[in-house]
Design a protein around this motif. Structure first.
Motif, PDB file in Angstrom:
ATOM      1  N   ILE B 180      38.788  38.714  47.006  1.00  0.00           N
ATOM      2  CA  ILE B 180      39.265  39.039  46.263  1.00  0.00           C
ATOM      3  C   ILE B 180      40.285  40.485  45.534  1.00  0.00           C
ATOM      4  O   ILE B 180      39.331  41.233  45.775  1.00  0.00           O
ATOM      5  CB  ILE B 180      38.240  38.397  44.809  1.00  0.00           C
ATOM      6  CG1 ILE B 180      37.731  38.018  44.722  1.00  0.00           C
ATOM      7  CG2 ILE B 180      38.995  38.239  43.451  1.00  0.00           C
ATOM      8  CD1 ILE B 180      38.087  36.349  44.587  1.00  0.00           C
ATOM      9  N   GLY B 181      41.283  40.140  45.093  1.00  0.00           N
ATOM     10  CA  GLY B 181      41.966  41.487  45.476  1.00  0.00           C
ATOM     11  C   GLY B 181      42.453  41.683  44.055  1.00  0.00           C
ATOM     12  O   GLY B 181      43.028  40.593  43.944  1.00  0.00           O
ATOM     13  N   GLY B 182      43.107  42.819  43.842  1.00  0.00           N
ATOM     14  CA  GLY B 182      43.820  42.936  42.270  1.00  0.00           C
ATOM     15  C   GLY B 182      44.635  44.752  42.882  1.00  0.00           C
ATOM     16  O   GLY B 182      43.867  45.841  43.144  1.00  0.00           O
ATOM     17  N   TRP B 183      45.229  44.686  41.638  1.00  0.00           N
ATOM     18  CA  TRP B 183      45.877  46.038  40.978  1.00  0.00           C
ATOM     19  C   TRP B 183      44.515  47.463  40.037  1.00  0.00           C
ATOM     20  O   TRP B 183      44.993  46.797  39.198  1.00  0.00           O
ATOM     21  CB  TRP B 183      46.665  46.436  41.573  1.00  0.00           C
ATOM     22  CG  TRP B 183      48.365  45.629  41.675  1.00  0.00           C
ATOM     23  CD1 TRP B 183      48.317  44.430  41.431  1.00  0.00           C
ATOM     24  CD2 TRP B 183      48.493  46.903  42.573  1.00  0.00           C
ATOM     25  NE1 TRP B 183      49.605  44.291  42.594  1.00  0.00           N
ATOM     26  CE2 TRP B 183      49.511  45.859  43.313  1.00  0.00           C
ATOM     27  CE3 TRP B 183      48.350  47.438  43.605  1.00  0.00           C
ATOM     28  CZ2 TRP B 183      49.784  45.036  44.665  1.00  0.00           C
ATOM     29  CZ3 TRP B 183      49.364  47.755  44.730  1.00  0.00           C
ATOM     30  CH2 TRP B 183      50.501  47.162  45.030  1.00  0.00           C
ATOM     31  N   ILE B 184      43.947  46.724  40.281  1.00  0.00           N
ATOM     32  CA  ILE B 184      42.760  47.833  39.573  1.00  0.00           C
ATOM     33  C   ILE B 184      41.529  48.726  40.695  1.00  0.00           C
ATOM     34  O   ILE B 184      41.609  48.511  41.933  1.00  0.00           O
ATOM     35  CB  ILE B 184      41.320  46.436  39.892  1.00  0.00           C
ATOM     36  CG1 ILE B 184      42.011  45.029  39.713  1.00  0.00           C
ATOM     37  CG2 ILE B 184      39.696  47.007  39.008  1.00  0.00           C
ATOM     38  CD1 ILE B 184      40.675  43.741  39.894  1.00  0.00           C
ATOM     39  N   PHE B 220      38.230  43.065  46.707  1.00  0.00           N
ATOM     40  CA  PHE B 220      36.636  43.158  47.323  1.00  0.00           C
ATOM     41  C   PHE B 220      35.779  41.761  47.783  1.00  0.00           C
ATOM     42  O   PHE B 220      36.534  40.501  47.960  1.00  0.00           O
ATOM     43  CB  PHE B 220      36.127  42.663  46.056  1.00  0.00           C
ATOM     44  CG  PHE B 220      36.239  43.798  44.660  1.00  0.00           C
ATOM     45  CD1 PHE B 220      36.523  45.028  44.902  1.00  0.00           C
ATOM     46  CD2 PHE B 220      37.716  43.095  43.891  1.00  0.00           C
ATOM     47  CE1 PHE B 220      36.747  46.793  43.574  1.00  0.00           C
ATOM     48  CE2 PHE B 220      38.053  44.340  43.045  1.00  0.00           C
ATOM     49  CZ  PHE B 220      37.700  45.912  42.749  1.00  0.00           C
ATOM     50  N   VAL B 221      35.555  42.665  49.606  1.00  0.00           N
ATOM     51  CA  VAL B 221      34.874  41.463  50.173  1.00  0.00           C
ATOM     52  C   VAL B 221      33.412  40.547  50.119  1.00  0.00           C
ATOM     53  O   VAL B 221      32.254  42.008  50.279  1.00  0.00           O
ATOM     54  CB  VAL B 221      35.269  42.210  51.470  1.00  0.00           C
ATOM     55  CG1 VAL B 221      34.735  41.219  52.840  1.00  0.00           C
ATOM     56  CG2 VAL B 221      36.680  42.083  51.702  1.00  0.00           C
ATOM     57  N   ARG B 250      42.777  35.504  44.449  1.00  0.00           N
ATOM     58  CA  ARG B 250      41.736  35.179  45.448  1.00  0.00           C
ATOM     59  C   ARG B 250      42.928  34.848  47.130  1.00  0.00           C
ATOM     60  O   ARG B 250      43.577  34.633  47.542  1.00  0.00           O
ATOM     61  CB  ARG B 250      41.435  33.554  45.507  1.00  0.00           C
ATOM     62  CG  ARG B 250      40.093  33.777  44.209  1.00  0.00           C
ATOM     63  CD  ARG B 250      39.945  31.907  43.355  1.00  0.00           C
ATOM     64  NE  ARG B 250      39.368  31.646  42.242  1.00  0.00           N
ATOM     65  CZ  ARG B 250      37.953  31.363  42.271  1.00  0.00           C
ATOM     66  NH1 ARG B 250      37.622  31.308  43.785  1.00  0.00           N
ATOM     67  NH2 ARG B 250      37.854  31.184  41.046  1.00  0.00           N
ATOM     68  N   GLY B 251      41.693  35.626  47.655  1.00  0.00           N
ATOM     69  CA  GLY B 251      42.165  36.355  49.260  1.00  0.00           C
ATOM     70  C   GLY B 251      42.253  37.696  49.664  1.00  0.00           C
ATOM     71  O   GLY B 251      42.911  37.677  50.986  1.00  0.00           O
TER      72      GLY B 251
END
Lengths: 253, 253
Positions: B180-184, B220-221, B250-251
């Protein structure tokens, strides 16, 4: 500060499950290796270990004892899997404390970015007695304690920390290199390389084969701390390649 | 052949001055790590060591004892700096011998390429008792002895040898992952990640920050050998991110 006759060595511990899972391709080994060469310090060994305290402790205690310097990358961020500070403190038998200057740096950095929460404050934790390594990029500093340097895992941030350390570490004579490359199968010249290296005791010759565009080739890297010996060995290799009718390029291909 | 409840581990020794000098960027760590995951084997540790016999021997003897499998890359070519076979034989206390099948393979391969010279014959040398690992690409085979697998340093050739070994090693359940990834900024969600991991004991969550296009982000893995637990933990993380108004993909990104 420099003792040019002695060889200074460093080790590197890359800390992180993401490298061991194959998810992330490490860039810090090559980055730190190249930086060390310019400082006159030889990277003697690297270990990649998981985010497991005892694995880090084992590597830290062996490698700090047998090298002039020990670098680590990774595991100094704000999340629960960032355990490098705790592991190094454990290895050294010291407490983990909040470094007041690191706290001040983070407070200032996060003043306009949502404030200092529990996760962010984790990045002010250091083994007792540590100094900070400045990091312009993200606020969170690197950490130096004794001969150990704890650096970020993100290569851009590591680069900032290396820049801050440039010229501050005692080193010896930098290793000088020349590269000679060609579309040559290394198996054609193996005996020649061995003989030339033997005839030039202050030089090492490394042979690095590759496949590119469907063809085999190799680069031969001559290394020495002595410029005149390096030059003599390089010329001997070029002459031998010419004698065998093998085309090559200085600087490598 | 499979005991799915137990965790199978492997170690990797990358042998070569060219990696330690920063000249060559290693590609074998990620390649072998990814391949091992598919085999249900966890890469537990990696060491990069110089072309020095005692350094290789030390690493071989420690790592083969505490892992199910030990892989090495590099140092099995035709030149004087290729000492992996000698070092492994020394570590095991066996002689180095010419493997008749390896010799035959090389004779055939080099029949149309200038014949088998002394350098090329070096590539038929193995620790006594070893088997060969086929290599379609350059003739010279890899070597298996006990739980040790000696592979080429050139990543394309290593890939050939891995292909020959696919499915032949006992492994456990493969580690499954969701990203799960983001500009976080990971420092925003550090506490959340720790809590979610704690609530899902069969899962680990790794947090991998990055800088890209001038912005901070993180992937985040979530890892587990159990598909249903992995899914529950992933959904818990997504729900928590949504609750905090944080956009994610997601991904991963």
């Amino acid at each position: 500060m420099q003792d040019q006759d002695r060889i200074y060595t460093a080790a590197l511990i890359v800390i992180g499950d993401e490298i061991l899972s194959g998810r992330t391709h490490d860039k810090n080994i090559a980055q730190i290796a190249s930086w060390l060469q310019v400082q006159g310090i030889r990277l003697a060994e690297v270990r990649v270990v998981a985010d497991i305290r005892d694995a880090i402790v084992e590597a830290v205690n062996i490698l700090r004892a047998r090298n002039d310097y020990l670098f680590t990358t990774g595991g100094i961020g704000p999340t629960h899997d960032d355990i490098t500070v705790d592991a190094v403190a454990h290895a050294l038998g010291v407490e983990v404390v909040i470094h007041p200057e690191a706290r001040a740096i983070l407070e200032s950095y996060y003043a306009t970015r949502g404030g200092l929460n529990a996760g962010r404050l984790r990045m002010a934790r250091v083994p007792q007695g540590a100094d900070l390594i400045p990091n312009q990029m993200s606020g969170a500093p690197g950490i130096q304690i004794g001969n150990i340097f704890l650096m970020a895992g993100v290569p851009h941030i590591t680069a900032q920390m290396l820049a801050a350390l440039t010229g501050t570490l005692a080193g010896g004579l930098p290793l000088l290199t020349n590269t000679i490359g060609g579309w040559i199968a290394e198996s054609e010249v193996a005996t020649m390389l061995g003989e030339i290296e033997k005839a030039h005791p202050d030089c090492q010759i490394g042979s690095y084969p590759f496949f590119r565009e469907g063809r085999v080739g190799a680069n031969f890297v001559i290394r020495s701390t002595k410029a005149d010996h390096l030059s003599q060995c390089t010329e001997a290799l070029c002459a031998a390649l010419e004698q065998h009718g093998l085309a090559f390029e200085r600087g490598g291909i």
